[in-house]
Design a protein around this motif. Sequence first.
Motif, mmCIF file in Angstrom:
data_model
loop_
_atom_site.group_PDB
_atom_site.id
_atom_site.type_symbol
_atom_site.label_atom_id
_atom_site.label_comp_id
_atom_site.label_asym_id
_atom_site.label_seq_id
_atom_site.Cartn_x
_atom_site.Cartn_y
_atom_site.Cartn_z
ATOM 1 N N ALA A 67 -42.711 16.367 31.440
ATOM 2 C CA ALA A 67 -42.347 14.959 31.292
ATOM 3 C C ALA A 67 -41.309 14.751 30.184
ATOM 4 O O ALA A 67 -41.241 15.496 29.206
ATOM 5 C CB ALA A 67 -43.589 14.126 31.004
ATOM 6 N N VAL A 68 -40.529 13.697 30.365
ATOM 7 C CA VAL A 68 -39.437 13.363 29.446
ATOM 8 C C VAL A 68 -39.773 12.044 28.761
ATOM 9 O O VAL A 68 -40.373 11.150 29.359
ATOM 10 C CB VAL A 68 -38.120 13.234 30.238
ATOM 11 N N TYR A 69 -39.390 11.935 27.502
ATOM 12 C CA TYR A 69 -39.573 10.692 26.739
ATOM 13 C C TYR A 69 -38.197 10.169 26.333
ATOM 14 O O TYR A 69 -37.312 10.953 26.000
ATOM 15 C CB TYR A 69 -40.398 10.950 25.469
ATOM 16 N N GLU A 70 -38.068 8.838 26.321
ATOM 17 C CA GLU A 70 -36.826 8.241 25.819
ATOM 18 C C GLU A 70 -37.150 7.036 24.956
ATOM 19 O O GLU A 70 -38.129 6.323 25.189
ATOM 20 C CB GLU A 70 -35.919 7.807 26.976
ATOM 21 N N ARG A 100 -51.858 12.898 33.883
ATOM 22 C CA ARG A 100 -51.116 12.836 35.149
ATOM 23 C C ARG A 100 -49.631 13.120 34.956
ATOM 24 O O ARG A 100 -48.819 12.862 35.850
ATOM 25 C CB ARG A 100 -51.305 11.454 35.786
ATOM 26 N N MET A 101 -49.252 13.643 33.787
ATOM 27 C CA MET A 101 -47.827 13.910 33.559
ATOM 28 C C MET A 101 -47.397 15.189 34.273
ATOM 29 O O MET A 101 -48.182 16.125 34.406
ATOM 30 C CB MET A 101 -47.550 14.044 32.063
ATOM 31 N N ILE A 102 -46.156 15.203 34.730
ATOM 32 C CA ILE A 102 -45.646 16.409 35.374
ATOM 33 C C ILE A 102 -45.558 17.529 34.340
ATOM 34 O O ILE A 102 -45.475 17.284 33.133
ATOM 35 C CB ILE A 102 -44.259 16.194 36.021
ATOM 36 N N GLU A 328 -35.616 19.874 37.320
ATOM 37 C CA GLU A 328 -36.804 19.939 38.166
ATOM 38 C C GLU A 328 -36.538 20.689 39.474
ATOM 39 O O GLU A 328 -37.425 21.339 40.016
ATOM 40 C CB GLU A 328 -37.313 18.528 38.449
ATOM 41 N N LYS A 345 -32.643 3.860 31.473
ATOM 42 C CA LYS A 345 -32.838 5.267 31.820
ATOM 43 C C LYS A 345 -31.598 5.836 32.526
ATOM 44 O O LYS A 345 -30.887 5.097 33.214
ATOM 45 C CB LYS A 345 -34.043 5.349 32.757
ATOM 46 N N LEU B 29 -42.776 3.129 32.399
ATOM 47 C CA LEU B 29 -43.324 4.366 32.978
ATOM 48 C C LEU B 29 -42.612 4.652 34.299
ATOM 49 O O LEU B 29 -42.406 3.740 35.109
ATOM 50 C CB LEU B 29 -44.824 4.221 33.243
ATOM 51 N N PHE B 30 -42.267 5.924 34.534
ATOM 52 C CA PHE B 30 -41.550 6.325 35.748
ATOM 53 C C PHE B 30 -42.332 7.461 36.410
ATOM 54 O O PHE B 30 -42.544 8.509 35.783
ATOM 55 C CB PHE B 30 -40.144 6.811 35.397
ATOM 56 N N PHE B 31 -42.746 7.239 37.642
ATOM 57 C CA PHE B 31 -43.559 8.217 38.358
ATOM 58 C C PHE B 31 -42.760 8.870 39.487
ATOM 59 O O PHE B 31 -41.918 8.235 40.126
ATOM 60 C CB PHE B 31 -44.780 7.538 38.989
ATOM 61 N N LEU B 36 -46.579 11.273 36.404
ATOM 62 C CA LEU B 36 -45.750 10.576 35.421
ATOM 63 C C LEU B 36 -44.611 11.500 34.976
ATOM 64 O O LEU B 36 -44.858 12.564 34.406
ATOM 65 C CB LEU B 36 -46.622 10.168 34.228
ATOM 66 N N GLU B 37 -43.370 11.085 35.223
ATOM 67 C CA GLU B 37 -42.210 11.932 34.906
ATOM 68 C C GLU B 37 -41.542 11.533 33.593
ATOM 69 O O GLU B 37 -41.096 12.369 32.819
ATOM 70 C CB GLU B 37 -41.171 11.856 36.035
ATOM 71 N N THR B 38 -41.438 10.221 33.349
ATOM 72 C CA THR B 38 -40.705 9.757 32.165
ATOM 73 C C THR B 38 -41.433 8.582 31.518
ATOM 74 O O THR B 38 -41.939 7.699 32.216
ATOM 75 C CB THR B 38 -39.272 9.313 32.549
ATOM 76 N N VAL B 39 -41.460 8.593 30.190
ATOM 77 C CA VAL B 39 -42.008 7.478 29.409
ATOM 78 C C VAL B 39 -40.880 6.964 28.524
ATOM 79 O O VAL B 39 -40.224 7.750 27.836
ATOM 80 C CB VAL B 39 -43.173 7.948 28.516
ATOM 81 N N GLU B 141 -41.995 2.603 39.295
ATOM 82 C CA GLU B 141 -41.526 2.336 37.935
ATOM 83 C C GLU B 141 -42.215 1.075 37.437
ATOM 84 O O GLU B 141 -42.228 0.059 38.135
ATOM 85 C CB GLU B 141 -40.006 2.160 37.915
#
Lengths: 465, 423
Positions: A67-70, A100-102, A328, A345, B29-31, B36-39, B141
């Motif tokens: 997972a990515v954070y911004e 549930r994070m990738i 990915e 994003k 949140l982006f799924f 969950l892929e991106t926060v 999202e």
Amino acid sequence: MPFSAYLESKREDCKELVAELSKSFRYVSVLGSEVHNTVFRVDRRSSTVTDGRGECGFVVKMQNSGAVYEYSLDDISGDKAAIAKKIIDSIEVEPELRERMISGAEITDEPLKQDFVRESDFDSYSEEYLLSFCKELKDKLLAADEKVVNATVSLMPYTTDKLFVTKNRELTQHYGWCNASMMVFYSDGKMARARDGENSHLIADIIKTLPTLTDSLVDKARHLAKAKPIEPGVYDVITDSSITGLIAHEAFGHGVEMDQFVKDRALAKYYVGKYVASPITNMRDGAAATLSAASYFFDDDGVIAHDTQIIKDGILVAGLSDLVSATELGTEPTGNGRRDNYRRKAYSRMTNTFFEPGKDKLEDMIASVKHGYMIFETSNGMEDPKNWQIQCIAQYGIEIVDGKLTENYVTPVVMSGSVPDLLKSISMVSDCAKVIGSGSCGKGYKEWVRVADGGPNLKVRVKLG
Amino acid sequence: MIDVINILKSTEGVDDYRVTSTKRESYELFFVHEKLETVRSTDTISTDVTVYIKHDGKVGDSSFSVYQSMDEAEVEKKVRSAAARAKLVSNESYELPEGGVFSGEIESNFKDYSMPVLAEKISDAVFAADTLGHGSLNATEVFIYKDTVSVKNSRGVDKTQVKYHAMVETIPTWTENGESVELYENYTFTEYDPEVITAEIAGKLREVRDRQVAVKPETPMSVNVLIGPKEILRLLGSITRDISYANVYSHSNLHKVGDSIQSGDGDGITITLKGAMKGSTKSEAFDEDGVSLTEKVVVRGGVIESLHGDSRYAQYLGETPTGNLRCTQMEPGTLTKSEIMAAPYVECISMSGLQVDMYNDYIGGEIRLAYYYDGEKTVPVTAVSMSGKLSSVLSSLRLTEETVAVDGYTGPKNVMLKGMQIL
């Protein structure tokens, strides 16, 4: 014009913040963005010179694996440990969601240090001169015909500066672009609107070209005031460069944005290496593919601009990716990671998207149509990457009868149907092409970025309504 | 923080000013599928300044943005530059709105939760809808926003409003027998109610299930078409935009007060524009000039009753400013379910975008999912487009007696467009 003094002054702050956050994350990048936009606009009764939509701020991207954070913020001055703590606190994830994070893919950080500048001539013209230029054109349009009830003329030069910093990478870029447009409101029984415009990285080009378009613009308005609705049906159609670009954009541009591949949302994922269009069809996208509105040097992920061939001789060969999607998918990113602004994003996005020219002469293409239409000027369009449906709206069309353009204008023109049917119906491609750099594109219904599209004239068979 | 207003007050030649500021805090949140892929989180402020200069009996104005990065000297330079630009502009004279102090919050229960907790709860409510065997939710999202918006001007306006809202974008998908179809859902709201959220998304999953078995009907055909709230808002928006003070002032309007936009025997349209509507993300207490927002009937019984718009253009036309009213109410009609079913019809569920062109008397667009009732049975249909003559459609349209409230709209659940061409 040199690179932004403000962003340059923040280079060390960016490096310090990367170092601080690297205590908690394996990959950290900071993108600083400064965009300035000026709007000159006049119409019959008012005028304005003002700042348009600009931005100045920073976005931090972080990843350990998966997972990515911004985090987006206005300024990165001051105590970096305190800023880093605020960032980490702000991207906290509730425990159940964390599960549930990738997981898996890790962003790589290849070393590169480079500075890019594309000069424009915006500082050569005073604001007073540019406003006068707009007013003179407006007066010329209003004087051309008493049925012109309003005319607007606008110039919108903008400059973009970006600074990208990771542990191994330092990039800067500066470039500019200018869009100009004219619109005429013409009342002759019914009200019609006609528009035209020009765009370039040089205002000199626009000042030279725009005045030459006024007569044809008013003439177009006269015809549109008499335009009729089109009789819905399936027709042989010749597209102008704008509509060709719209087809490229909606039919396959969105369909090969590879963040949709990650989400299994794009049918195109299963067609790489297969025929998706007529064998005389070639299509490209890339910030480095041509000089237009979306020609930058590196994308918002710090990936150098590409020139990507999407369709070669009718076969789908490649897609467009941002850094995270490419990571990915295990592919090379193509420099298509773009943000609406630093608050938003990055997604896989188109840049300059166009069909390549062919070998046919436009006059031969028109002559080959027994009954059909030549359609002009993008109004809007909508993609459907999963189900390969398409809707493109043209401003107007001109009827073709027995191989000749007539005086019969129709408007508006809605072209819709199946993407493969449309692309496989391409039977002629003209030998001249134009890329038009005045568009903007959303992802779904949001995330707007500036794009260019275009290409040669196409002959297709398609449903118009 | 730099005192922008003090700089404006102390700059020679600035006759008036307006400062608008929006502080936006967000959690996003982006799924991918349900992973969950991106926060993301944001904390930014945008401040816009407009400088007004009176000269030669005219008014010039120019705007610029103040960034957090700017120091006092840079802001002073921007003010002087804006004043110089404003002197190039010679617009008809007008005055800024006067006085009025306000500080308030648009109603929402979002403030009862932290943003990460609320985002998780909304995500759970969305995915709770995913109960149909071959259905799934993809590319979801979730955005939570808190906006603090303020307007101050040189005539004493000093107003602040706090607004919360959420947006869920998701792609309901149906995969069966090796084939997969999807629809697009964009759902915005200001109240957290998990049952309402789940029901909304579940409805979209049922629709995408129907798209999977949808067929292209026999075309061309001429048939009545029912459109829903999103398309109704597009249709009404085209009508109300035409009669704004700004459009009328610039001679770009098609209609004026007293004009009838309906000449047939359909249901007469009555449209009220409002500043606020319960549960709407478009609700505002005041507009960008600081004008307090109430409501205005602009069309009554198919006849233009009044214009609407901002303070400047209202003054030009000698009218009362309504401010920028972003919510729309339409009075219900008389169309009943049994009347609808008296003849074949197509009910649009998902369009790529209804196109309404008042200049060219056109209404139409591509239909991605609709239900076609042929007089006996109802089947889902796809891959068709519709078109019609706007003036004919307006004159004969019917409004349902059943009403609905969605973001920024209350009124008939459906509008029936008679005799549309389906291709």
